[in-house]
Design a protein around this motif. Sequence first.
Motif, PDB file in Angstrom:
ATOM      1  N   SER A  74      23.317  49.814  38.373  1.00 23.41           N
ATOM      2  CA  SER A  74      24.407  50.642  37.834  1.00 23.41           C
ATOM      3  C   SER A  74      25.734  49.892  37.773  1.00 23.41           C
ATOM      4  CB  SER A  74      24.562  51.905  38.692  1.00 23.41           C
ATOM      5  OG  SER A  74      24.972  51.558  40.001  1.00 23.41           O
ATOM      6  N   LEU A  75      25.703  48.600  38.135  1.00 21.85           N
ATOM      7  CA  LEU A  75      26.959  47.860  38.275  1.00 21.85           C
ATOM      8  C   LEU A  75      27.845  47.890  37.030  1.00 21.85           C
ATOM      9  CD1 LEU A  75      26.399  44.621  40.358  1.00 21.85           C
ATOM     10  CD2 LEU A  75      27.684  46.685  40.904  1.00 21.85           C
ATOM     11  N   SER A  76      27.242  47.627  35.861  1.00 18.73           N
ATOM     12  CA  SER A  76      28.106  47.500  34.685  1.00 18.73           C
ATOM     13  C   SER A  76      28.750  48.843  34.365  1.00 18.73           C
ATOM     14  CB  SER A  76      27.330  46.935  33.495  1.00 18.73           C
ATOM     15  OG  SER A  76      26.550  47.931  32.915  1.00 18.73           O
ATOM     16  N   LYS A  77      27.998  49.929  34.604  1.00 21.79           N
ATOM     17  CA  LYS A  77      28.557  51.255  34.368  1.00 21.79           C
ATOM     18  C   LYS A  77      29.671  51.562  35.360  1.00 21.79           C
ATOM     19  CE  LYS A  77      26.427  55.093  32.203  1.00 21.79           C
ATOM     20  NZ  LYS A  77      25.284  55.997  32.106  1.00 21.79           N
ATOM     21  N   VAL A  78      29.404  51.208  36.616  1.00 14.84           N
ATOM     22  CA  VAL A  78      30.396  51.452  37.665  1.00 14.84           C
ATOM     23  C   VAL A  78      31.680  50.700  37.356  1.00 14.84           C
ATOM     24  CG1 VAL A  78      30.942  50.891  40.059  1.00 14.84           C
ATOM     25  CG2 VAL A  78      28.788  52.016  39.508  1.00 14.84           C
ATOM     26  N   ARG A  79      31.544  49.455  36.934  1.00 16.54           N
ATOM     27  CA  ARG A  79      32.734  48.629  36.709  1.00 16.54           C
ATOM     28  C   ARG A  79      33.549  49.105  35.511  1.00 16.54           C
ATOM     29  NH1 ARG A  79      29.906  43.004  38.714  1.00 16.54           N
ATOM     30  NH2 ARG A  79      30.127  43.552  40.909  1.00 16.54           N
ATOM     31  N   GLN A  80      32.913  49.866  34.617  1.00 16.91           N
ATOM     32  CA  GLN A  80      33.691  50.465  33.530  1.00 16.91           C
ATOM     33  C   GLN A  80      34.520  51.643  34.035  1.00 16.91           C
ATOM     34  OE1 GLN A  80      31.375  51.405  30.065  1.00 16.91           O
ATOM     35  NE2 GLN A  80      30.259  49.480  30.179  1.00 16.91           N
ATOM     36  N   GLN A  81      34.052  52.240  35.143  1.00 18.60           N
ATOM     37  CA  GLN A  81      34.728  53.442  35.629  1.00 18.60           C
ATOM     38  C   GLN A  81      35.759  53.159  36.709  1.00 18.60           C
ATOM     39  OE1 GLN A  81      32.374  56.836  36.449  1.00 18.60           O
ATOM     40  NE2 GLN A  81      30.736  56.215  35.085  1.00 18.60           N
ATOM     41  N   VAL A  82      35.546  52.056  37.419  1.00 15.59           N
ATOM     42  CA  VAL A  82      36.436  51.743  38.542  1.00 15.59           C
ATOM     43  C   VAL A  82      37.299  50.532  38.185  1.00 15.59           C
ATOM     44  CG1 VAL A  82      36.577  51.135  40.967  1.00 15.59           C
ATOM     45  CG2 VAL A  82      34.725  52.608  40.154  1.00 15.59           C
ATOM     46  N   GLY A  83      38.600  50.747  38.089  1.00 10.19           N
ATOM     47  CA  GLY A  83      39.502  49.641  37.781  1.00 10.19           C
ATOM     48  C   GLY A  83      40.070  49.067  39.069  1.00 10.19           C
ATOM     49  N   MET A  84      39.933  47.755  39.238  1.00 17.34           N
ATOM     50  CA  MET A  84      40.428  47.113  40.464  1.00 17.34           C
ATOM     51  C   MET A  84      41.704  46.339  40.159  1.00 17.34           C
ATOM     52  SD  MET A  84      38.222  47.242  43.150  1.00 17.34           S
ATOM     53  CE  MET A  84      38.426  45.697  43.994  1.00 17.34           C
ATOM     54  N   VAL A  85      42.723  46.560  40.978  1.00 18.75           N
ATOM     55  CA  VAL A  85      43.930  45.735  40.878  1.00 18.75           C
ATOM     56  C   VAL A  85      44.038  44.942  42.179  1.00 18.75           C
ATOM     57  CG1 VAL A  85      46.434  45.742  40.655  1.00 18.75           C
ATOM     58  CG2 VAL A  85      45.056  47.363  39.347  1.00 18.75           C
ATOM     59  N   PHE A  86      44.045  43.620  42.049  1.00 18.44           N
ATOM     60  CA  PHE A  86      43.966  42.736  43.217  1.00 18.44           C
ATOM     61  C   PHE A  86      45.352  42.372  43.737  1.00 18.44           C
ATOM     62  CE2 PHE A  86      39.942  42.405  41.089  1.00 18.44           C
ATOM     63  CZ  PHE A  86      39.034  42.323  42.132  1.00 18.44           C
ATOM     64  N   PRO A  87      45.417  41.890  44.997  1.00 18.40           N
ATOM     65  CA  PRO A  87      46.726  41.596  45.591  1.00 18.40           C
ATOM     66  C   PRO A  87      47.539  40.570  44.806  1.00 18.40           C
ATOM     67  CG  PRO A  87      45.020  41.556  47.269  1.00 18.40           C
ATOM     68  CD  PRO A  87      44.327  41.716  45.959  1.00 18.40           C
ATOM     69  N   ASP A  88      46.905  39.521  44.304  1.00 20.68           N
ATOM     70  CA  ASP A  88      47.655  38.476  43.611  1.00 20.68           C
ATOM     71  C   ASP A  88      47.417  38.574  42.103  1.00 20.68           C
ATOM     72  OD1 ASP A  88      48.823  36.256  42.588  1.00 20.68           O
ATOM     73  OD2 ASP A  88      47.876  34.835  43.953  1.00 20.68           O
ATOM     74  N   PRO A  89      48.449  38.990  41.338  1.00 25.41           N
ATOM     75  CA  PRO A  89      48.236  39.168  39.898  1.00 25.41           C
ATOM     76  C   PRO A  89      47.793  37.878  39.203  1.00 25.41           C
ATOM     77  CG  PRO A  89      50.561  39.419  40.466  1.00 25.41           C
ATOM     78  CD  PRO A  89      49.804  39.345  41.742  1.00 25.41           C
ATOM     79  N   GLU A  90      48.146  36.727  39.783  1.00 26.39           N
ATOM     80  CA  GLU A  90      47.727  35.464  39.158  1.00 26.39           C
ATOM     81  C   GLU A  90      46.199  35.384  39.058  1.00 26.39           C
ATOM     82  OE1 GLU A  90      49.737  33.291  37.912  1.00 26.39           O
ATOM     83  OE2 GLU A  90      51.547  33.087  39.128  1.00 26.39           O
ATOM     84  N   ASP A  91      45.526  35.989  40.015  1.00 22.55           N
ATOM     85  CA  ASP A  91      44.064  35.945  39.998  1.00 22.55           C
ATOM     86  C   ASP A  91      43.501  36.787  38.866  1.00 22.55           C
ATOM     87  OD1 ASP A  91      44.212  34.458  42.267  1.00 22.55           O
ATOM     88  OD2 ASP A  91      43.795  36.114  43.630  1.00 22.55           O
ATOM     89  N   GLN A  92      44.307  37.741  38.419  1.00 23.99           N
ATOM     90  CA  GLN A  92      43.793  38.701  37.465  1.00 23.99           C
ATOM     91  C   GLN A  92      44.179  38.339  36.028  1.00 23.99           C
ATOM     92  OE1 GLN A  92      44.504  42.416  39.197  1.00 23.99           O
ATOM     93  NE2 GLN A  92      42.994  43.485  37.972  1.00 23.99           N
ATOM     94  N   LEU A  93      45.092  37.386  35.913  1.00 28.26           N
ATOM     95  CA  LEU A  93      45.558  36.973  34.590  1.00 28.26           C
ATOM     96  C   LEU A  93      45.056  35.558  34.345  1.00 28.26           C
ATOM     97  CD1 LEU A  93      49.171  38.326  35.082  1.00 28.26           C
ATOM     98  CD2 LEU A  93      47.359  39.381  33.733  1.00 28.26           C
TER      99      LEU A  93
END
Lengths: 250, 260
Positions: A74-93
């Motif tokens: 169910s991972l891909s479905k779960v990841r569409q529903q749960v948005g994660m914001v990580f501590p360091d924005p550099e990791d996410q951009l």
Amino acid sequence: MKPGDLAVAVEDLSFDYHGHQALSGISFSLEAGERVALVGPNGAGKSTLMLHLNGLLMGSGVVRIHGLRIEKSSLSKVRQQVGMVFPDPEDQLFMPTLEEDAAFGPLNMGLSRQQATQRARQALATMGLAELGERSSHHLSDGERRRAAIATVLSMEPKVWVLDEPGANLDPKGRRELIAVLRQLPGTVLLASHDMDMVVQVCKRCLVLDGGKLVAQGLTEQVLADAELMEQHGLEVPLRLANKQRSETC
Amino acid sequence: MHHRTVEQLAAGAGPIHRLDPRVKLVTVLAFVVGVSTLPVVPLTLFLWPAVLVLSALLVAGLPFLFVLSRSLLVLPFVLMVAMFLPFTRGPTPLWVLPGLELTVYQEGLQLSLAILIKGALALLAVEWLVFTTPFHRLLLAMRAFRVPRVIVVTLSFLFRYLDLLADQSQRVRRARMARAPGGTVRWRLRSTGGMIGRLLLRALDRADRVHQAMLARGFDGEIRILSCLQMRRVDVVFLVGAGAGLVAVPILGLVAGGGL
Ligand SMILES: Nc1ncnc2c1ncn2[C@@H]1O[C@H](COP(=O)(O)OP(=O)(O)O)[C@@H](O)[C@H]1O
Ligand SMILES: [Mg+2]
């Protein structure tokens, strides 16, 4: 209430990092649309717990997102529903431009380029970054970078937001803007933060984690105002609540 | 930092900047190959390619001094290759350096000059490409020419996180200097080893966290991107024009080389 009505349901979750117990027997649930804080000292297990909510870590126990149990299939479905914001924005951009970054999630969800572009632009505009789509993230201020990281998740239109210490390293203006953004996020929100005043302003309910165990939960104003509890777990009563108490006693 | 200056230049909006990066990449490759196959003499052969590359730089509106300063960085390497040739390639002696008993040969001198000029021309052409094309567009062009995805993606990440790595290495170095400025060579060597180790660990940590952030947004091993390159009419016009200019290069060579 049926499990399906809950946005997040965690039952008896435990996890260890190669023998080091990081979470033990955690159970809690979030109703759809709730804004809940996760507080606790460094090393309490907040980040570890959050990584479980979108299947980046999988311990023993059950985690359900809107009734859907998190497991490999169910991972891909779960990841569409749960948005994660990580501590360091550099990791996410990590993409060359903000627009590519904001389109990364939507494209992975299978949206067409056209739809993904639209989602990306809309999310950037909502975060006040409409003009910066062609820019690369290192030209941004800390506050802008933080909002950009949120935009990359907003474009996926998640039902559940999981934010891990999004307020770190922000100046007062950036922090105020972030609080305004957090208060307006659509859907269910779980916010980990050391900024107790931010927690009071954003979250009605709050969970206290220490040593991998859930040690308290309840209304933010009550839990965080409990000076003894706060001290016991290396936290402090937020100024906002402390002042209030003082003015009530005078 | 210099690559950020380059990035700013490359983000310009001139007509050359807006050309399809594939067109620019092909043109530069053809130019470099063409120039490198030119014979060594006569030196006047290099006039035409020099006109081509200089006018390309001019049209792109690149700041002359910056291009020059970037070129000088590479000069030592070219010099190293070219410096010894005049003394080693015979057989026609030109003159003897007084006091050193070193003979300068005509063939060696010509070859050395040709290498310098070819190197300079190729370098200018590459600078023209890099200074007018944002790095990610260059990567798109490489991808279009079937450069393996893993290489292109690696380059993209390297470019994205270069600053952070550099920052970190600076911080680690400063922390060491603050604790013990100077120190014995032995100690410095040992602590440098430690520094490199720590940087590597931090880079790995970063890689881990970025990978997690990618997975969280549905990454499944395939990088999907929005941008796609589109040839416009100006791109075709440029390609035809540049092609005509470039074809002249080997023809000149053939004429001068008498058959080669
Ligand atoms: N990747 C890891 N490997 C081993 N131990 C870890 C790792 N990440 C966290 N831990 C340990 O797990 C515990 C919980 O950490 P974490 O979830 O990061 O806490 P928090 O986010 O509340 O500060 C800590 O004792 C920490 O040292
Ligand atoms: Mg943490």
